[in-house]
Design a protein around this motif. Sequence first.
Motif, mmCIF file in Angstrom:
data_model
loop_
_atom_site.group_PDB
_atom_site.id
_atom_site.type_symbol
_atom_site.label_atom_id
_atom_site.label_comp_id
_atom_site.label_asym_id
_atom_site.label_seq_id
_atom_site.Cartn_x
_atom_site.Cartn_y
_atom_site.Cartn_z
ATOM 1 N N TYR A 1 37.093 38.878 46.147
ATOM 2 C CA TYR A 1 35.938 38.532 46.973
ATOM 3 C C TYR A 1 34.673 39.020 46.273
ATOM 4 C CZ TYR A 1 32.814 38.228 50.983
ATOM 5 O OH TYR A 1 31.772 37.926 51.821
ATOM 6 N N LEU A 2 33.688 38.146 46.131
ATOM 7 C CA LEU A 2 32.424 38.515 45.504
ATOM 8 C C LEU A 2 31.527 39.205 46.518
ATOM 9 C CD1 LEU A 2 31.691 35.328 43.361
ATOM 10 C CD2 LEU A 2 32.489 37.558 42.559
ATOM 11 N N LEU A 3 31.169 40.458 46.239
ATOM 12 C CA LEU A 3 30.299 41.221 47.129
ATOM 13 C C LEU A 3 28.849 40.786 47.006
ATOM 14 C CD1 LEU A 3 31.829 44.751 46.492
ATOM 15 C CD2 LEU A 3 32.320 43.189 48.383
ATOM 16 N N GLY A 4 28.498 40.271 45.859
ATOM 17 C CA GLY A 4 27.146 39.789 45.609
ATOM 18 C C GLY A 4 27.217 38.670 44.599
ATOM 19 N N ARG A 5 26.169 38.496 43.837
ATOM 20 C CA ARG A 5 26.168 37.436 42.824
ATOM 21 C C ARG A 5 27.007 37.791 41.617
ATOM 22 N NH1 ARG A 5 20.296 35.613 41.242
ATOM 23 N NH2 ARG A 5 21.613 34.234 39.965
ATOM 24 N N ARG A 6 27.180 39.100 41.351
ATOM 25 C CA ARG A 6 27.800 39.479 40.090
ATOM 26 C C ARG A 6 29.017 40.397 40.202
ATOM 27 N NH1 ARG A 6 25.119 37.705 35.861
ATOM 28 N NH2 ARG A 6 22.912 37.153 36.038
ATOM 29 N N VAL A 7 29.241 41.040 41.314
ATOM 30 C CA VAL A 7 30.325 42.021 41.428
ATOM 31 C C VAL A 7 31.312 41.581 42.499
ATOM 32 C CG1 VAL A 7 30.919 44.419 41.921
ATOM 33 C CG2 VAL A 7 28.806 43.890 40.677
ATOM 34 N N GLY A 8 32.601 41.687 42.175
ATOM 35 C CA GLY A 8 33.639 41.348 43.127
ATOM 36 C C GLY A 8 34.772 42.354 43.082
ATOM 37 N N VAL A 9 35.534 42.430 44.155
ATOM 38 C CA VAL A 9 36.708 43.311 44.224
ATOM 39 C C VAL A 9 37.882 42.475 44.716
ATOM 40 C CG1 VAL A 9 35.408 45.431 44.615
ATOM 41 C CG2 VAL A 9 36.093 44.030 46.565
ATOM 42 N N GLY A 10 39.079 42.903 44.305
ATOM 43 C CA GLY A 10 40.260 42.159 44.706
ATOM 44 C C GLY A 10 41.527 42.867 44.307
ATOM 45 N N ALA A 11 42.580 42.085 44.112
ATOM 46 C CA ALA A 11 43.885 42.629 43.747
ATOM 47 C C ALA A 11 44.571 41.658 42.794
ATOM 48 C CB ALA A 11 44.744 42.849 44.985
ATOM 49 N N ARG A 12 45.489 42.211 42.012
ATOM 50 C CA ARG A 12 46.221 41.408 41.032
ATOM 51 C C ARG A 12 47.671 41.852 41.008
ATOM 52 N NH1 ARG A 12 45.078 41.104 34.464
ATOM 53 N NH2 ARG A 12 46.931 39.886 33.955
ATOM 54 N N ALA A 13 48.587 40.893 40.832
ATOM 55 C CA ALA A 13 50.010 41.184 40.688
ATOM 56 C C ALA A 13 50.607 40.176 39.714
ATOM 57 C CB ALA A 13 50.729 41.128 42.030
ATOM 58 N N GLY A 14 51.739 40.545 39.104
ATOM 59 C CA GLY A 14 52.339 39.607 38.173
ATOM 60 C C GLY A 14 53.609 40.114 37.539
ATOM 61 N N THR A 15 54.171 39.263 36.696
ATOM 62 C CA THR A 15 55.366 39.590 35.942
ATOM 63 C C THR A 15 55.308 38.830 34.622
ATOM 64 O OG1 THR A 15 57.790 39.698 35.999
ATOM 65 C CG2 THR A 15 56.760 37.733 36.931
ATOM 66 N N PHE A 16 56.295 39.040 33.768
ATOM 67 C CA PHE A 16 56.369 38.361 32.484
ATOM 68 C C PHE A 16 57.802 37.892 32.280
ATOM 69 C CE2 PHE A 16 52.947 41.394 32.240
ATOM 70 C CZ PHE A 16 51.930 40.713 31.592
ATOM 71 N N LEU A 17 57.972 36.620 31.971
ATOM 72 C CA LEU A 17 59.296 36.063 31.716
ATOM 73 C C LEU A 17 59.605 36.190 30.230
ATOM 74 C CD1 LEU A 17 59.171 32.829 33.901
ATOM 75 C CD2 LEU A 17 59.931 35.134 34.544
ATOM 76 N N GLN A 18 60.760 36.803 29.932
ATOM 77 C CA GLN A 18 61.175 37.019 28.556
ATOM 78 C C GLN A 18 62.616 36.560 28.378
ATOM 79 O OE1 GLN A 18 60.579 41.234 28.174
ATOM 80 N NE2 GLN A 18 58.369 41.059 28.002
ATOM 81 N N ALA A 19 62.939 36.075 27.188
ATOM 82 C CA ALA A 19 64.278 35.567 26.910
ATOM 83 C C ALA A 19 65.323 36.660 27.118
ATOM 84 C CB ALA A 19 64.357 35.048 25.469
ATOM 85 N N ASN A 20 66.385 36.330 27.823
ATOM 86 C CA ASN A 20 67.530 37.221 28.074
ATOM 87 C C ASN A 20 67.177 38.465 28.878
ATOM 88 O OD1 ASN A 20 69.180 35.507 26.477
ATOM 89 N ND2 ASN A 20 68.464 36.550 24.628
ATOM 90 N N ARG A 21 66.021 38.459 29.562
ATOM 91 C CA ARG A 21 65.639 39.605 30.383
ATOM 92 C C ARG A 21 65.091 39.089 31.706
ATOM 93 N NH1 ARG A 21 61.775 43.500 27.126
ATOM 94 N NH2 ARG A 21 62.676 45.087 28.477
ATOM 95 N N SER A 22 65.801 39.351 32.782
ATOM 96 C CA SER A 22 65.356 38.886 34.091
ATOM 97 C C SER A 22 64.444 39.928 34.738
ATOM 98 C CB SER A 22 66.568 38.636 34.998
ATOM 99 O OG SER A 22 67.317 39.830 35.157
ATOM 100 N N LEU A 23 63.306 39.474 35.242
ATOM 101 C CA LEU A 23 62.305 40.350 35.877
ATOM 102 C C LEU A 23 62.080 41.614 35.039
ATOM 103 C CD1 LEU A 23 60.457 40.507 38.331
ATOM 104 C CD2 LEU A 23 62.224 41.803 39.513
ATOM 105 N N SER A 24 61.674 41.405 33.787
ATOM 106 C CA SER A 24 61.556 42.519 32.858
ATOM 107 C C SER A 24 60.408 43.460 33.192
ATOM 108 C CB SER A 24 61.387 41.996 31.429
ATOM 109 O OG SER A 24 60.312 41.073 31.383
#
Length: 201
Positions: free
Chosen positions: A166-189
């Motif tokens: 969410y942008l608090l003003g014209r230039r600054v925002g706050v939020g959240a991030r989540a993720g994962t990476f898919l790799q060969a032969n490794r599930s939910l590495s």
Amino acid sequence: MKRLLLIWVCIGLGAKTLFAQESKYDVALSTGFYSAPNYTHITGKQFLSADFDYHLQNRWTISTGLLSGQFAYFEDWRSNAFSYDDYTNAKGYESHFSLTAAYSVIKTDKFRVQVGSGIGLFTQRLKYPYRAASGNLAPNQYGEQIFTTEESFSLVEIPIKVEAYYLLGRRVGVGARAGTFLQANRSLSIFYFGPQLRVRL
């Protein structure tokens, strides 16, 4: 690592110039919890990330980013100097350099939720104890010593991320991030999540 940072900056500057007439440019900084579920007795620690985002006129965003995370775990395969009384005896350090495209499933003037994927380069370094002969004494003469050994490798991976901010003003925002990476032969590495600070340039 220095080469990765140089490539990252070059791609970021090149993309900024390419889309300067039709996009907005953000720098996003994130930190939070980082874990690698495939390891034994995993104790997640923290990650730090920095991303350069280029918002096109539609709902798409092109990003380059670098994420670095670490964790502690129990190494019972590579190490020959462990005790079953140990909970963790080793550490992992991981870096992810990625190029992603994200689509905003929700987009307003102030609030955005985007889901992205792309391609990345993963580098891992593991540090664990190893028992070996010390000096001129043979192991059966109790001339053993425990050393710290390192092992590292790199491979190509597919990053997947979800961001909301969410942008608090014209230039600054706050939020959240989540993720994962898919790799060969490794599930939910890898799995990570945490807050995000965003600055629009």
